[in-house]
Design an enzyme around this catalytic site. Structure first.
Site, PDB file in Angstrom:
ATOM      1  N   SER A  38       0.810  -1.224   0.000  1.00 25.52           N
ATOM      2  CA  SER A  38       0.000   0.000   0.000  1.00 25.52           C
ATOM      3  C   SER A  38       0.841   1.270   0.000  1.00 25.52           C
ATOM      4  CB  SER A  38      -0.929   0.008   1.205  1.00 25.52           C
ATOM      5  OG  SER A  38      -0.205  -0.210   2.393  1.00 25.52           O
ATOM      6  N   ASP A 282      -4.193   7.460   7.902  1.00 24.93           N
ATOM      7  CA  ASP A 282      -5.270   6.586   8.389  1.00 24.93           C
ATOM      8  C   ASP A 282      -4.760   5.566   9.403  1.00 24.93           C
ATOM      9  OD1 ASP A 282      -3.826   4.842   6.879  1.00 24.93           O
ATOM     10  OD2 ASP A 282      -5.411   4.350   5.464  1.00 24.93           O
ATOM     11  N   HIS A 285      -1.216   4.213   7.081  1.00 32.01           N
ATOM     12  CA  HIS A 285      -0.522   4.879   5.980  1.00 32.01           C
ATOM     13  C   HIS A 285      -0.251   6.342   6.295  1.00 32.01           C
ATOM     14  CE1 HIS A 285      -3.107   1.614   4.302  1.00 32.01           C
ATOM     15  NE2 HIS A 285      -1.906   1.227   3.924  1.00 32.01           N
TER      16      HIS A 285
END
Ligand SMILES: *[C@@H]1O[C@H](CO)[C@@H](O)[C@H](O)[C@H]1NC(C)=O
Ligand SMILES: *[C@@H]1O[C@H](CO)[C@@H](O)[C@H](O)[C@H]1NC(C)=O
Ligand SMILES: *[C@@H]1O[C@H](CO)[C@@H](O)[C@H](O)[C@H]1NC(C)=O
Ligand SMILES: *[C@@H]1O[C@H](CO)[C@@H](O)[C@H](O)[C@H]1NC(C)=O
Ligand SMILES: *[C@@H]1O[C@H](CO)[C@@H](O)[C@H](O)[C@H]1NC(C)=O
Length: 328
Positions: A38, A282, A285
């Site tokens: 990610s 978040d 991340h």
């Protein structure tokens, strides 16, 4: 703002000469190929998961709000390190491989949110069910690259076996409810960071071995861990709010602005007023602001060895290491 400028200059000064004498770094490169999770996915997961997941948080606001004004599948509010690196070399954003019909002549991005270094089969064998059943490990991504290669170049030269970059794995018992003494002075869990550093030491020795085996290939080592420690240690220098370094920008309350229900991207979770003052987007991340600062530290130093701009010829293989924030 003032602080931002100072930092950029501090980073730039020692590297100004090589950066300038490199003139057009882009001319030394023809393409960028990216693998990872990610931290690098620019839209593969939302395409891979679409048939199986009716609701994908990364495909909802406020993801993407800062730069793209809409979600793009990047797990942040704006751009990722990869986007800033592509930009520094004059490339367009690296298109996600699973977005078929894209022009991959200048590169492709194979990274997928949640991707693991080990294959899915390993987790199944070990009955580890916390890894979602998506087939997107590093070897799968390398397979996608193999599939794409004939459309890019039809040379029979350079065929190679995949070097096992990451053939070291450590499984750590995870403490779900840590004690105060488990945290260091920055609020990070010591055990996890010890593990990250151990991983990185192994990785660096692997990279040195690769450099020895492939002396004509430029292999750089870029480090996520150290810049994030720097953000937490001296947030003001990077323009971050020092009283909320570990507090996520997007969430639904709690000490770290993190709740499992709802997480960022689900109804009930909201973004903060000024994402550029936050390190974490978040909880898992980082914000675009943090990724931009990391990209600067990789392009110009000091957190890439050698700095990426100084590599501006032949090939660059990036590797990554991640810091582990406090458990939420
Ligand atoms: C995984 O679960 C299966 C079925 O319950 C069991 O037979 C097997 O021994 C387990 N494997 C491991 C590594 O625990
Ligand atoms: C994942 O994909 C690879 C390559 O397509 C395939 O060989 C492998 O069997 C798949 N694994 C699982 C668990 O589906
Ligand atoms: C390579 O060969 C394949 C199959 O013959 C063809 O489809 C492709 O366009 C070729 N790629 C290049 C870059 O010439
Ligand atoms: C990983 O390394 C071990 C020991 O060096 C070796 O026995 C094993 O075959 C390697 N596995 C892979 C997948 O390369
Ligand atoms: C920094 O964060 C704290 C806590 O979230 C907040 O009260 C304060 O207003 C923020 N400071 C600035 C300058 O934004």
């Amino acid at each position: 703002m003032k602080n931002n400028i100072t930092v950029l200059l501090l980073f730039l000064v020692p590297y100004l000469l090589p950066a300038i004498s490199g003139i057009h770094p882009h001319k030394h490169f023809t393409s960028i190929f990216s693998f990872g999770n990610s931290y690098a996915d620019t839209g593969n997961f939302i395409r891979l998961a679409a048939p199986f997941m009716p609701f994908i948080p990364f495909n909802n606001t406020p993801y993407g709000e800062t730069f793209f004004n809409q979600p793009t599948g990047r797990a942040t509010d704006g751009r990722l390190v990869l986007d800033f690196i592509a930009d520094a070399f004059g490339f367009p954003f690296v298109p996600p491989y699973l977005a078929k019909g894209q022009d991959f002549s200048q590169g492709a991005n194979f990274a997928v949110i949640g991707a693991t270094a080990l294959d899915l089969a390993f987790f199944r064998q070990e009955n580890i069910t916390t890894v979602p059943p998506f087939n997107r490990s590093l070897s799968v991504q390398l397979g996608w690259f193999e599939d794409l290669k004939p459309s890019l170049c039809n040379t029979t030269q350079g065929k190679r076996k995949h070097t096992p970059f990451l053939n070291d794995t450590v499984i750590l018992g995870l403490a779900v409810y840590p004690e105060r003494s488990d945290y260091d002075h920055l609020g990070c869990l010591k055990k996890y960071n010890d593990l990250a550093r151990y991983h990185d030491d192994l990785l660096q020795s692997k990279i040195q071995a690769l450099r020895n085996n492939y002396p004509y290939t430029k292999i750089g080592f870029a480090d996520y861990y150290s810049p994030i420690r720097a953000f937490l240690r001296t947030p003001a220098i990077f323009g971050f709010n020092s009283s909320s370094t570990l507090v996520a920008c997007c969430g639904a309350g709690g000490r770290y602005n993190y709740n499992v229900t709802p997480e960022c991207g689900y109804p009930g979770a909201t973004g903060c007023a000024d994402p550029s003052s936050r390190v974490y987007w978040d909880s898992v991340h980082l914000t675009e602001a943090a990724y931009r600062a990391i990209a600067d530290s990789w392009l110009h130093g000091p957190f890439a060895e050698p700095p990426i701009l100084s590599l501006a010829q032949h090939c660059f293989v990036s590797s990554w290491k991640e810091s582990v924030p406090a458990a939420a």
